[in-house]
Design an enzyme around this catalytic site. Structure first.
Site, PDB file in Angstrom:
ATOM      1  N   PHE A 122      72.805  11.363 -41.046  1.00 44.69           N
ATOM      2  CA  PHE A 122      74.053  10.420 -41.196  1.00 44.69           C
ATOM      3  C   PHE A 122      74.872  10.770 -42.082  1.00 44.69           C
ATOM      4  CE2 PHE A 122      71.533   8.768 -44.601  1.00 44.69           C
ATOM      5  CZ  PHE A 122      72.416   8.487 -45.337  1.00 44.69           C
ATOM      6  N   LYS A 123      74.752  11.730 -43.164  1.00 48.47           N
ATOM      7  CA  LYS A 123      75.449  12.234 -44.044  1.00 48.47           C
ATOM      8  C   LYS A 123      76.722  12.767 -43.363  1.00 48.47           C
ATOM      9  CE  LYS A 123      72.565  11.030 -47.356  1.00 48.47           C
ATOM     10  NZ  LYS A 123      71.686  11.672 -48.156  1.00 48.47           N
ATOM     11  N   ASP A 124      76.717  13.198 -42.197  1.00 54.05           N
ATOM     12  CA  ASP A 124      77.688  13.975 -41.410  1.00 54.05           C
ATOM     13  C   ASP A 124      78.899  12.837 -41.241  1.00 54.05           C
ATOM     14  OD1 ASP A 124      76.694  16.621 -41.198  1.00 54.05           O
ATOM     15  OD2 ASP A 124      75.591  15.858 -39.501  1.00 54.05           O
ATOM     16  N   MET A 127      80.679  12.939 -44.433  1.00 55.99           N
ATOM     17  CA  MET A 127      80.929  14.511 -45.054  1.00 55.99           C
ATOM     18  C   MET A 127      82.085  15.089 -44.220  1.00 55.99           C
ATOM     19  SD  MET A 127      79.886  15.447 -48.102  1.00 55.99           S
ATOM     20  CE  MET A 127      78.134  14.791 -48.215  1.00 55.99           C
ATOM     21  N   THR A 155      72.220  15.324 -47.726  1.00 57.38           N
ATOM     22  CA  THR A 155      73.580  15.302 -48.361  1.00 57.38           C
ATOM     23  C   THR A 155      74.133  17.093 -48.480  1.00 57.38           C
ATOM     24  OG1 THR A 155      73.594  13.460 -49.487  1.00 57.38           O
ATOM     25  CG2 THR A 155      75.099  15.138 -50.569  1.00 57.38           C
TER      26      THR A 155
END
Length: 481
Positions: A122-124, A127, A155
């Site tokens: 989910f960090k994409d 980011m 992350t």
């Protein structure tokens, strides 16, 4: 729109100033002076934008409420560049998956698929936008930036994939040596781009995070080497995450009279803090359920009012390693709101108080009850045995394979279901990132996207280092001078 520090610093800054800065000069975290409010007509308009134009357009509408120092056409172009089916795999970008067995009248709950980006986590979602924002703003200023961060697993790879090859950007990413899954390590350490530097710290994630904060608080060093951050202490990253709460709500409801609840696997509190922001804006969220693993500092707080940091020796190494965190950086943002935005008290408990005592206790403060009543928070805890059982149950009942962190979310969500309110669990990663536990639970390997075949065998570049601020600073200096 101006931003303030949770610890009361006098400065008020615009978005692009804090985009490149990270922590405030007094060690606090940035928040907007007030949350933009979404009334019924605005919510209807956003629903129509989502339905007719999709995620990138919705992102632009939400972000533009907070960003007024980037021209609207440029911000819209950045959103369109970021949120594409080519990058995220589907037209919806964050599709809902109903967990509904044959014969069930309605889904037991939904999974919001946030893990279709380049690094399968989910960090994409934030980011990828952050990489484009950084490149845009640095080009506008004619400057460079050295990003310094800490990761417990996802992350780091999301940041490095977003920043690799970006003009004017170097990345220095710390991670706890040996405490990520082999797949997570391979994703990061196999990147050989000249602007990517991996530093494996002998310790736990909290040691890495402490080093990042120490460097960020050294204002002279920070200015000299143009240090920025991509951790969720960066407001821009958290802001990007607010968007998928709106997208999840619109997919789970037919009208704005309905409410939904979200369960969020939580370690550093950034993901669920974005939900808090969405709720403060007026998104009709009933409950925000915080799901922890054995490192249950957040669950303990919401149950008791006591926030008790664990040391390295008491931080468990678990099968949901991205949540092996005992100092939740973003928690300060929520507590600041909980305390009526009392910056002096926030500074007292998160500054010297927490570092001196290792805990703070709000159980006797009348405002603590508002965490549940006013702000809608609940919580729960999951263990390795729970993860295995949940992965097995979800696969048997629905034919859906989930990763270990999402399993923590599903387990806790089951304890907070309300038949009248749809429950959305935020999916945090694809199962391949934690294959060993999937094999333990199901006796089979998870599906591996073709682009990641053989990634563990690729050449790797990483510097192992003691948990020493001076050593890390020297490494940054060596590669910047």
């Amino acid at each position: 729109m101006r931003y303030l520090s949770t610890r009361g610093h006098a400065d008020r800054k615009q978005f692009c100033e804090i985009l490149l800065e990270g922590l405030a000069p007094d060690g606090g975290l940035y928040l907007p002076e007030s949350y933009p409010q979404i009334d019924a007509s605005a919510l209807s308009r956003l629903r129509e934008v989502w339905q007719s134009q999709g995620y990138a357009a919705l992102a632009f509408e939400v972000l533009s409420l907070y960003i007024d120092d980037i021209p609207r056409d440029d911000l819209q172009a950045l959103c369109r560049k970021t949120y594409t089916p080519e990058v995220f795999g589907t037209k919806e970008i964050v599709p809902l998956k109903p967990l509904q067995a044959a014969g069930q009248a309605q889904p037991e709950m939904y999974l919001e698929a946030l893990s279709n980006g380049p690094t399968l986590a989910f960090k994409d979602m934030a980011m990828q936008l952050l990489g484009n924002l950084f490149e845009y703003e640095l080009a506008r200023r004619g400057e460079a930036l050295n990003i310094f961060g800490a990761t417990s697993g996802d992350t780091g790879s999301a940041a490095e994939y977003a920043m690799r090859g970006k003009k004017g950007v170097r990345v220095f990413m710390t991670s706890p040596n040996g405490r990520m899954s082999p797949f997570q390590q391979a994703q990061m350490f196999s990147l050989l781009d000249g602007n990517i530097h991996n530093i494996a710290i002998e310790g736990v994630f909290d040691d890495c995070q402490d080093i990042v904060k120490a460097v960020s608080n050294d204002l002279d060093f920070k200015r000299k080497y143009k240090i920025g951050t991509v951790n969720s202490i960066n407001w821009a990253r958290l802001l990007a995450q607010v968007v998928y709460y709106f997208a999840g709500y619109f997919q789970a409801t037919q009208s704005n009279d309905q409410k939904v609840s979200f369960t969020v696997p939580s370690g550093n509190f950034g993901n669920v803090c974005a939900g808090h922001v969405a709720r403060m804006m007026g998104l009709p969220i009933d409950r925000l359920v915080v799901a922890t693993n054995e490192n249950d500092v957040l669950d303990e707080f919401f149950r008791t009012g006591v926030y008790r940091v664990r040391g390295t020796a008491d931080t468990h190494e678990t099968s949901s390693p991205s949540m092996d965190i005992s100092k939740a950086s973003n928690f300060e943002r929520f507590v600041f709101d909980l305390l009526g935005r009392d910056a002096a008290q926030t500074k007292a408990i998160f500054g010297e108080g927490l570092s001196r005592q290792g805990f703070f206790d709000l159980s006797g403060d009348a405002r603590f009850a508002q965490a549940v009543t006013t702000y809608g928070f609940d919580s729960g805890r999951s263990t390795h045995a729970d993860r295995l059982k949940t992965i097995q149950q979800v696969f048997a009942a629905y034919g859906v394979m989930i990763d270990t962190h999402t399993a923590d979310g599903v387990k806790v969500a089951k304890e907070h279901l309300n038949p009248q309110v749809p429950m959305i669990v935020l999916e945090t990663a694809l199962p391949i990132k934690f294959a060993a536990t999937i094999v333990e639970a199901l006796g089979r390997q998870p599906e591996r996207p073709p682009q990641f075949e053989g990634i563990e065998a690729l050449p790797k570049r990483v510097q192992v280092m003691k948990a020493d601020v001076a050593l890390v600073k020297a490494y940054i200096q060596q590669h910047c001078d």
